[in-house]
Design an enzyme around this catalytic site. Structure first.
Site, short mmCIF file in Angstrom:
data_model
loop_
_atom_site.label_atom_id
_atom_site.label_comp_id
_atom_site.label_asym_id
_atom_site.label_seq_id
_atom_site.Cartn_x
_atom_site.Cartn_y
_atom_site.Cartn_z
N HIS A 129 0.88 -1.17 0.00
CA HIS A 129 0.00 0.00 0.00
C HIS A 129 0.92 1.23 0.00
O HIS A 129 2.05 1.15 0.48
CB HIS A 129 -0.83 -0.05 1.29
CG HIS A 129 -1.92 0.97 1.39
ND1 HIS A 129 -1.69 2.27 1.76
CD2 HIS A 129 -3.26 0.87 1.17
CE1 HIS A 129 -2.85 2.92 1.77
NE2 HIS A 129 -3.81 2.10 1.42
N ASP A 145 2.98 -5.00 8.09
CA ASP A 145 1.72 -4.27 7.93
C ASP A 145 0.61 -5.32 7.92
O ASP A 145 0.45 -6.05 6.94
CB ASP A 145 1.78 -3.48 6.61
CG ASP A 145 0.41 -2.98 6.15
OD1 ASP A 145 -0.59 -3.24 6.85
OD2 ASP A 145 0.35 -2.35 5.08
N GLN A 186 -4.58 -5.74 6.55
CA GLN A 186 -5.53 -6.59 5.83
C GLN A 186 -5.59 -8.01 6.37
O GLN A 186 -6.50 -8.76 6.02
CB GLN A 186 -5.16 -6.63 4.34
CG GLN A 186 -5.31 -5.31 3.62
CD GLN A 186 -6.74 -4.83 3.52
OE1 GLN A 186 -7.69 -5.60 3.66
NE2 GLN A 186 -6.91 -3.54 3.29
N LYS A 243 -10.65 -1.66 10.11
CA LYS A 243 -10.70 -2.79 9.19
C LYS A 243 -10.96 -4.10 9.92
O LYS A 243 -11.07 -5.16 9.32
CB LYS A 243 -9.40 -2.89 8.39
CG LYS A 243 -9.18 -1.74 7.40
CD LYS A 243 -8.00 -2.02 6.52
CE LYS A 243 -7.46 -0.77 5.84
NZ LYS A 243 -8.36 -0.21 4.82
N CYS A 250 -4.79 2.47 -3.75
CA CYS A 250 -3.57 3.03 -3.15
C CYS A 250 -2.40 2.08 -3.34
O CYS A 250 -1.54 1.94 -2.47
CB CYS A 250 -3.76 3.34 -1.66
SG CYS A 250 -5.01 4.59 -1.36
#
Lengths: 149, 422
Positions: free
Chosen positions: B139, B216, B219, B242, B380
């Site tokens: 991202h 990260d 997700q 999220k 993104c």
């Protein structure tokens, strides 16, 4: 909110998307600008040749959704032969058509641009429709770059 | 916790059944509505998930009964607010199996977590010529902070390429690791492709050379069980919104020894032990990194979201979503003119696709008319789009509250796109 989809995706608009007019680069351009819609990644490169103050020729390249592509195609047809002042008057009228539901519009000035009137029911798509026009304005003003931000 | 437990989720056993999912859907008031005259089919979960009643209740309970600043007052409300705020931190620690709750730093979201590490760890430990390794499927939030730092102090960004399926080329990664590598910062699950990257192997190779790894998990954390100790990572960051929690709150987890060595990222109240005009002594972690009044309601809401997910069970969620994704991928692959982008063997509930005949934005508008919410655009992740030489994709991203019937509705919506655009 959304009105019937067929008001938006009229057959003639889809035809302009499939076969955009003046989708080419100009050999003898006097002005040009690149337009970006950072939200969706649409890009348009617009070139024009001003003869005195008249749009002698205009063409565009780039990629985008059906709305932005058809709008650019219609723009090139509308402004060819027009004075830069008339072209900006068209932009102004076009913008009013997409943003002012009750506006009394000059349909003579709008001509074929009216086929994009359905975009008013889709607020997220207005930027798609005006990208080419912002790019035209930037080209005429000698600014080189336009974004819909 | 006070009234937030009123709507404690029911217990589950065995794989999630259709009845379970129906029951779960009733926890999400927003799902029960018509969009353009059609039942809402919410398939934009990778952008943000909907909020279950217990999360909404925990937030309103705080504002209705306990609103007060944390770590300051000696009065009862402040104590309650502080207890619930810190209970959220402990719930998150348990959820990711962190060794200590002082390693859980509340931030605004994944973007801030990445920026905090770039700004604090990077500025202190990186020198000109040093290298940071990321993947080709990051991202923008795991690209731009390193670029900014790169311009400032002259570090070099190295990018692990991936194959057409969307799987990292691990040999290339291994050959990038060298004595100049200062950090490996990788996305766990790609937001554009769904690929679940082999983080444990990435960590192993980096640690063999003494290089720390940042993950990260924005997700992945809503969809997979995550155990930071088993994973072996050094930093891990994610966003509350999220994972069924509120917006504006997220977490940076980091190993205590690393966090202790890092300078504060922002300064002000809450993060100091003592201030005179000559000198300031910073507070200990996590407070050193939490300057100013934090998002108290957000932290409490996030704690409730974590408890909600635990009650269903992350293994159960992962299995259900995996089956739903496979079903969707099969149906999409069988639809003429649709090209799936991201077909890694190990991937999560992301169905990203491209159609030659229609631009993603037009597809999005037509699907919206059918009540279907999807994301359209570059997500993104413009370098990912460039890798496949496409401007944008349509992305349907799944949650455990989605059903096979909703996938069928999506396919019908795509048929409508084909009717309009050919």
């Amino acid at each position: 909110m959304a009105s019937d989809l067929s008001d938006l995706y009229q057959e003639i608009l889809l035809e302009h998307n499939r076969r955009p007019r003046n989708f080419r680069t100009l050999e003898d351009a006097t002005h040009h600008a690149d337009g970006f819609n950072p939200l969706c990644g649409d890009e348009i490169s617009l070139q024009l040749r001003l003869d005195e103050d008249t749009v002698g020729d205009v063409g565009f390249q780039g990629h985008g959704c059906a709305i932005s592509r058809a709008s650019a195609s219609l723009l090139t047809q509308a402004v060819k032969g027009a004075s830069s002042e008339d072209a900006m008057a068209m932009f102004n009228e076009f913008h009013r058509m997409l943003t002012e539901p009750e506006a009394e519009l000059n349909y003579d000035l709008l001509g074929d641009l009216e086929m994009l009137a359905g975009v008013i029911a889709y607020p997220t798509r207005i930027k798609c429709a005006v990208l080419a026009w912002h790019t035209l304005k930037a080209a005429m003003d000698g600014e080189g770059i336009a974004t819909t931000e | 916790m006070t009234a937030a437990t009123v709507n404690a989720p029911a217990s589950f056993s065995g794989p999630l059944t259709n009845d379970d999912v129906e029951r779960i859907r009733r926890d999400f008031p927003v799902l029960d509505q018509l969009i353009n005259g059609k039942p809402l089919v919410y398939l934009d979960n990778a952008a943000t998930t909907q909020k279950p009643r217990p999360v909404i209740d925990a937030i309103s309970n705080y504002y209705l009964h306990n609103n007060s600043n944390v770590h300051r007052g000696v009065h009862t409300l402040s104590q309650r607010a502080t207890d619930d705020y810190e209970a959220g931190r402990e719930a998150i620690r348990r959820f990711i199996n962190a060794p200590d709750s002082s390693e859980i730093i509340y931030v605004r979201g994944t973007t801030e977590g990445l920026n905090l590490v770039a700004s604090s760890y990077g500025r202190k430990f990186f020198r000109a010529g040093d290298e940071v390794i990321i993947t080709g499927m990051e991202h923008h939030s795991n690209i731009v902070p390193w670029q900014i730092l790169g311009k400032e102090i002259g570090i070099r960004l190295r990018v692990i390429p991936f194959n057409d399926q969307g799987e990292l080329l691990m040999d290339e990664y291994e050959s990038m690791l060298n004595e100049r590598t200062r950090l490996v910062s990788v996305v766990h699950q790609s937001n554009a492709l769904g690929t679940i990257n082999p983080v444990s192997s990435i960590v192993e190779l980096a640690h063999a050379r003494g290089i720390p790894v940042m993950v990260d998990a924005a997700q992945s954390i809503p969809h997979l069980p995550i155990d930071v100790q088993a994973m072996g990572a050094d930093f891990l960051t994610f966003s509350g919104h999220k994972m069924y929690g509120p917006t504006g709150i997220g977490v940076l987890w980091g190993r205590a020894d690393l966090l202790n060595d890092m300078p504060p990222y922002q300064s002000g109240g809450e993060m100091i032990r003592s201030v005179t005009y000559e000198e300031t002594i910073y507070s200990v972690i996590p407070h050193k990194f939490e300057a100013g009044t934090p998002d108290i309601a957000g932290a409490i809401g996030l704690g409730a979201a974590v408890e909600y997910l635990e009650a269903i069970g992350m293994d159960r969620i992962a299995a259900y979503e995996q089956a739903l994704m496979r079903y969707g991928a099969e149906r999409l692959a069988a639809t003429e003119g649709v090209r799936l982008i991201g077909t890694a063997e190990n991937r999560g509930g992301i169905l990203s696709f491209y159609m030659e005949s229609a631009h993603a934005h037009d597809i999005g508008t037509i699907l919206d008319a059918e009540g279907i919410a999807v994301r359209t655009g570059h997500h993104c992740a413009q370098p990912v789009m460039a890798r496949y030489e496409i401007p944008a994709t349509v992305r349907a991203s799944l949650s455990f509250y989605n059903t096979t019937e909703e996938i069928d509705t999506l396919i019908k919506g795509i048929d409508r796109v084909i009717e309009v655009f050919g």
